[in-house]
Scaffold this active site. Structure first.
Site, PDB file in Angstrom:
ATOM      1  N   PRO A   1       0.832  -1.218   0.000  1.00 39.08           N
ATOM      2  CA  PRO A   1       0.000   0.000   0.000  1.00 39.08           C
ATOM      3  C   PRO A   1       0.859   1.256   0.000  1.00 39.08           C
ATOM      4  O   PRO A   1       1.846   1.354   0.720  1.00 39.08           O
ATOM      5  CB  PRO A   1      -0.814  -0.114   1.287  1.00 39.08           C
ATOM      6  CG  PRO A   1      -0.109  -1.111   2.131  1.00 39.08           C
ATOM      7  CD  PRO A   1       0.674  -1.997   1.223  1.00 39.08           C
ATOM      8  N   GLU A   2       0.501   2.199  -0.846  1.00 36.45           N
ATOM      9  CA  GLU A   2       1.169   3.488  -0.859  1.00 36.45           C
ATOM     10  C   GLU A   2       0.227   4.541  -0.263  1.00 36.45           C
ATOM     11  O   GLU A   2      -0.876   4.219   0.181  1.00 36.45           O
ATOM     12  CB  GLU A   2       1.588   3.837  -2.295  1.00 36.45           C
ATOM     13  CG  GLU A   2       2.690   2.912  -2.801  1.00 36.45           C
ATOM     14  CD  GLU A   2       3.506   3.541  -3.928  1.00 36.45           C
ATOM     15  OE1 GLU A   2       3.454   4.767  -4.109  1.00 36.45           O
ATOM     16  OE2 GLU A   2       4.188   2.787  -4.637  1.00 36.45           O
TER      17      GLU A   2
END
Ligand SMILES: [Zn+2]
Length: 282
Positions: free
Chosen positions: A2-3
């Site tokens: 996840p960014e």
């Protein structure tokens, strides 16, 4: 992994269920994630109210009525699901969470159950005094984040001056910009027409102005895409934060550039894949 936009999507999905609500109980299915969970974690969190759920870079920060901040990081594979107390039986996600990796379970006032699932356990949860967030070591030295008032063309221009490394690597440095990861660096460089191999010190000026706009745009659009996915995911699985994007270059090696048709190239820089168009990006 996840960014920033995915973490923001998770925050927006969790906020209506958790903000202003008391945590009634916490179940820990193991004593550690990437790091050991804090001593008396369940005791210190149970019975407190979540005043606010905020985000800094890729960290979720639940501000507790006890005066502690509950800091949560999703690592590589962490995910939260929201349910009504029983696991939804029918997962439509391509990789459904395995209950064996349900490590931390929060029972929240109002009847919702928020489950943290993390097969690889690079995520973590920590407690830290709210009043001393500025001293929280994992966030100290972080630069401004995209879309914030402090992140601007002027800041980027100054930050890139004198940096001899490739622009791609410099943008991944959290001291320069907080929360920017591999995917969105590739996308922003493509939008700005800058090769990931270009020496950072040659970017200041017009190129940096274009790059600052491109960074904000890709992050803003990804957050918007995540936001529109929240209702779908809730309906299907209660799972938050992983959604389908359409990328211009990321993970498109050999496929035609959407602008000029040349095949997208992949190179490895600092151990990470960079995807770019050799014609459009100079
Ligand atoms: Zn191209």
């Amino acid at each position: 992994m996840p960014e920033l936009p995915e973490v923001e999507t998770v925050r927006r999905g969790l906020a209506p269920v958790m903000e202003g609500k008391a945590i009634l109980s916490v179940i820990l299915n193991r004593p550690d994630l990437r790091f050991p969970l804090p001593a008396r974690f369940a005791d210190r969190v149970s019975g407190t109210r979540i005043e606010k759920l905020s985000r800094r870079a890729k960290f979720l920060v639940a501000e507790l009525s006890s005066g502690d901040a509950l800091i949560m990081h999703l690592g590589m594979s962490g995910r939260f699901t929201i349910s009504d107390g029983t696991r939804p039986g029918d997962f439509h996600h391509e990789i459904p969470p395995n209950p064996k990796h349900d490590h931390v379970i929060f029972h929240v006032e109002g009847g919702k159950v928020v489950t943290y699932n993390d097969p690889r356990r690079f995520g973590f949860m920590e407690l830290w005094p709210l009043q001393q967030m500025a001293q929280y070591p994992r966030l100290s030295g972080y630069g401004p984040e995209p879309l914030s008032n402090t992140f601007s063309h002027a800041w980027l221009n100054e930050a890139l001056k004198g940096k001899s490394g490739p622009i791609k690597s410099v943008l991944l440095d959290q001291r320069v910009i907080a929360g920017l990861g591999n995917i969105y660096v590739c996308e922003a460089l493509y939008r700005a027409g800058i090769s990931p191999r270009r020496r950072a010190s040659t970017v200041p000026g017009q190129r940096a102005a274009k790059l600052a706009v491109a960074i904000n745009d890709v992050i803003r659009e990804a957050i918007a895409a995540g936001g529109s996915s929240i209702s779908d995911f809730k309906a299907a699985t209660g799972e938050l934060g992983y959604f389908q994007h359409t990328f211009s270059v990321y993970d498109r090696e050999g496929k035609p550039c959407k602008s000029c048709g040349a095949p997208i190239r992949r190179i490895v820089q600092s151990g990470r894949s960079s995807f770019y168009c050799g014609t459009c990006q100079r």
